[in-house]
Design a protein around this motif. Structure first.
Motif, PDB file in Angstrom:
ATOM      1  N   HIS A 239      37.690  41.924  25.178  1.00 33.12           N
ATOM      2  CA  HIS A 239      38.422  43.122  25.559  1.00 33.12           C
ATOM      3  C   HIS A 239      38.049  44.260  24.623  1.00 33.12           C
ATOM      4  CE1 HIS A 239      41.339  41.305  28.444  1.00 33.12           C
ATOM      5  NE2 HIS A 239      41.017  40.216  27.765  1.00 33.12           N
TER       6      HIS A 239
ATOM      7  N   ASN B   3      48.570  47.216  25.901  1.00 35.17           N
ATOM      8  CA  ASN B   3      47.459  46.334  26.266  1.00 35.17           C
ATOM      9  C   ASN B   3      47.268  45.132  25.350  1.00 35.17           C
ATOM     10  OD1 ASN B   3      46.113  47.991  28.515  1.00 35.17           O
ATOM     11  ND2 ASN B   3      46.275  49.478  26.860  1.00 35.17           N
TER      12      ASN B   3
ATOM     13  N   PRO C  46      46.259  42.475  29.656  1.00 34.14           N
ATOM     14  CA  PRO C  46      45.861  42.459  31.076  1.00 34.14           C
ATOM     15  C   PRO C  46      44.464  41.866  31.222  1.00 34.14           C
ATOM     16  CG  PRO C  46      46.673  44.618  30.419  1.00 34.14           C
ATOM     17  CD  PRO C  46      46.460  43.837  29.168  1.00 34.14           C
ATOM     18  N   SER C  47      44.273  41.027  32.246  1.00 28.81           N
ATOM     19  CA  SER C  47      42.980  40.396  32.448  1.00 28.81           C
ATOM     20  C   SER C  47      42.632  40.437  33.930  1.00 28.81           C
ATOM     21  CB  SER C  47      43.015  38.952  31.936  1.00 28.81           C
ATOM     22  OG  SER C  47      41.726  38.398  31.866  1.00 28.81           O
ATOM     23  N   HIS C  48      41.546  39.770  34.282  1.00 23.39           N
ATOM     24  CA  HIS C  48      41.107  39.780  35.678  1.00 23.39           C
ATOM     25  C   HIS C  48      42.079  38.996  36.563  1.00 23.39           C
ATOM     26  CE1 HIS C  48      39.775  35.696  34.816  1.00 23.39           C
ATOM     27  NE2 HIS C  48      39.057  36.160  33.809  1.00 23.39           N
ATOM     28  N   ASN C  49      41.999  39.223  37.855  1.00 20.48           N
ATOM     29  CA  ASN C  49      42.849  38.548  38.846  1.00 20.48           C
ATOM     30  C   ASN C  49      44.338  38.789  38.595  1.00 20.48           C
ATOM     31  OD1 ASN C  49      40.526  37.449  40.050  1.00 20.48           O
ATOM     32  ND2 ASN C  49      40.562  35.692  38.655  1.00 20.48           N
ATOM     33  N   ASP C  50      44.654  39.973  38.036  1.00 13.78           N
ATOM     34  CA  ASP C  50      46.049  40.357  37.789  1.00 13.78           C
ATOM     35  C   ASP C  50      46.776  39.389  36.867  1.00 13.78           C
ATOM     36  OD1 ASP C  50      45.894  42.613  39.438  1.00 13.78           O
ATOM     37  OD2 ASP C  50      46.285  41.413  41.236  1.00 13.78           O
ATOM     38  N   HIS C  51      46.012  38.654  36.059  1.00 12.63           N
ATOM     39  CA  HIS C  51      46.630  37.731  35.105  1.00 12.63           C
ATOM     40  C   HIS C  51      46.881  38.453  33.795  1.00 12.63           C
ATOM     41  CE1 HIS C  51      47.674  33.765  33.560  1.00 12.63           C
ATOM     42  NE2 HIS C  51      47.025  34.086  32.457  1.00 12.63           N
ATOM     43  N   GLU C  52      47.933  38.070  33.109  1.00 11.34           N
ATOM     44  CA  GLU C  52      48.249  38.664  31.809  1.00 11.34           C
ATOM     45  C   GLU C  52      48.420  37.563  30.775  1.00 11.34           C
ATOM     46  OE1 GLU C  52      50.833  42.405  31.007  1.00 11.34           O
ATOM     47  OE2 GLU C  52      52.173  40.696  30.732  1.00 11.34           O
TER      48      GLU C  52
ATOM     49  N   SER D 272      41.778  33.030  26.737  1.00  7.84           N
ATOM     50  CA  SER D 272      40.764  32.385  27.572  1.00  7.84           C
ATOM     51  C   SER D 272      39.352  32.617  27.043  1.00  7.84           C
ATOM     52  CB  SER D 272      40.856  32.897  29.019  1.00  7.84           C
ATOM     53  OG  SER D 272      40.356  34.225  29.124  1.00  7.84           O
TER      54      SER D 272
ATOM     55  N   GLN E 152      37.972  35.696  26.983  1.00  5.30           N
ATOM     56  CA  GLN E 152      37.444  36.919  27.569  1.00  5.30           C
ATOM     57  C   GLN E 152      37.480  38.054  26.547  1.00  5.30           C
ATOM     58  OE1 GLN E 152      39.536  38.220  31.062  1.00  5.30           O
ATOM     59  NE2 GLN E 152      38.329  40.078  31.315  1.00  5.30           N
TER      60      GLN E 152
ATOM     61  N   ASP F 152      41.116  37.508  24.519  1.00  3.26           N
ATOM     62  CA  ASP F 152      42.362  36.886  24.953  1.00  3.26           C
ATOM     63  C   ASP F 152      42.240  35.367  24.785  1.00  3.26           C
ATOM     64  OD1 ASP F 152      41.099  35.730  27.237  1.00  3.26           O
ATOM     65  OD2 ASP F 152      41.437  37.542  28.408  1.00  3.26           O
TER      66      ASP F 152
END
Length: 289
Positions: A279, A235, A241-247, A275, A277, A273
């Motif tokens: 975690h 991870n 791993p992030s929202h909307n299947d973005h990594e 962006s 966000q 991350d």
């Protein structure tokens, strides 16, 4: 599986190492019960100042090594390089039916900085009747590089001279001030109180390979750390791993903080991350009673 040896390819841009994970690369580190019959004969992480490139940059050599007495089913070493608290590089190598792994690279750096590298050395041992066990170790190294216009380029691991002690204090203060602000913001976001946890910056995790977490024995702590690296690898190291299947790649993010519950029930790993966000990885500590 094919018998392959994969060495991570990296691109050097100033002090930043861009990591390219190949689709064939193993994306999982798996904890198994420890194999008490095997042990590493040597493990090491080493950072060394090489040369000054010009007035604005220099080179750092980053070496990783580990060896067992005999080959095992799978060997893997993962090393993370932090510069002034930010992740700037990842070295990752795995081999099947191997006992020794060697990784070397050169990092371009600039300005006075504190370099820290932590490595997780791992081995997977297979026996008849589908019995699988594992072996692990952690190593660490650090290097202070002083790049001042008023003096020749120099480096040290432990300060001896007065000016080295002053530089250590200056660089550590700046790094710790930034990281503590970052970690406090993360803890506030998740409504966590420092009094409830043992706080461990990721690069300091190696200090617990022979010391125990709250309420746990050394052997139990070793198991929990193996499981912790399993989650970190999946991870954080190989992508966030992030929202909307973005990594997202973890490069250039600040160092995660590990929070071990004083009650011995769970562990949190907090980070952001690229962006911004938040975690939180959550690991339940097994009931060893």
């Amino acid at each position: 599986m094919k018998n392959i040896s994969y060495v991570l390819l990296i691109t050097l841009i100033l002090s930043i190492i861009i990591v390219n994970f190949d689709s064939k690369e193993q994306k999982v580190i798996k904890y198994f019960p420890f194999d008490e019959s095997k042990e590493f004969t040597e493990t090491s992480t080493n950072l060394k100042l090489l040369t000054e490139m010009d007035e604005d940059s220099y080179k750092i050599q980053w070496d990783i090594y580990s060896q067992l007495t005999e080959p095992v089913y799978l060997r893997q070493d993962i090393s993370l390089l932090f510069v002034d608290g930010k992740l700037k590089g990842i070295l990752n190598q795995w081999k099947e039916e191997a006992n020794a792994l060697t990784q070397k690279t050169v990092v371009n750096g600039e300005d006075s900085s504190h370099y820290e590298a932590i490595t997780f050395h791992h081995g997977e041992v297979h026996y008849p009747d589908d019995v699988i066990k594992s072996i692990q170790d952690m190593t660490y190294d650090e290097l202070y590089v002083i790049d001042s216009p008023h003096a020749p380029l120099e480096s040290f691991k432990e300060p001896v001279e007065k000016n080295e002690k002053e530089w250590e204090q200056t660089l550590d203060h700046a790094k710790n001030q930034t990281l503590n602000y970052y970690w406090n913001e993360l803890m506030n976001y998740y409504d966590l109180s420092a009094k409830d946890f043992l706080e461990i910056p990721l690069v300091n995790l190696w200090k617990y390979k022979n010391n125990s977490f709250p309420t746990l024995t050394n052997e139990q702590t070793r198991q929990v750390i193996g499981q912790l690296w399993e989650g970190l690898y999946k991870n954080y190291v190989t992508g966030i791993p992030s929202h909307n299947d973005h990594e997202f790649k973890a490069i250039n993010t600040y160092m995660p903080i590990i929070l071990v519950d004083h009650k011995g029930e769970f562990i949190f790993v907090l980070f952001k991350d690229p962006s911004g966000q938040h975690h939180r990885l959550i690991q339940r500590i097994p009931d060893f009673s």
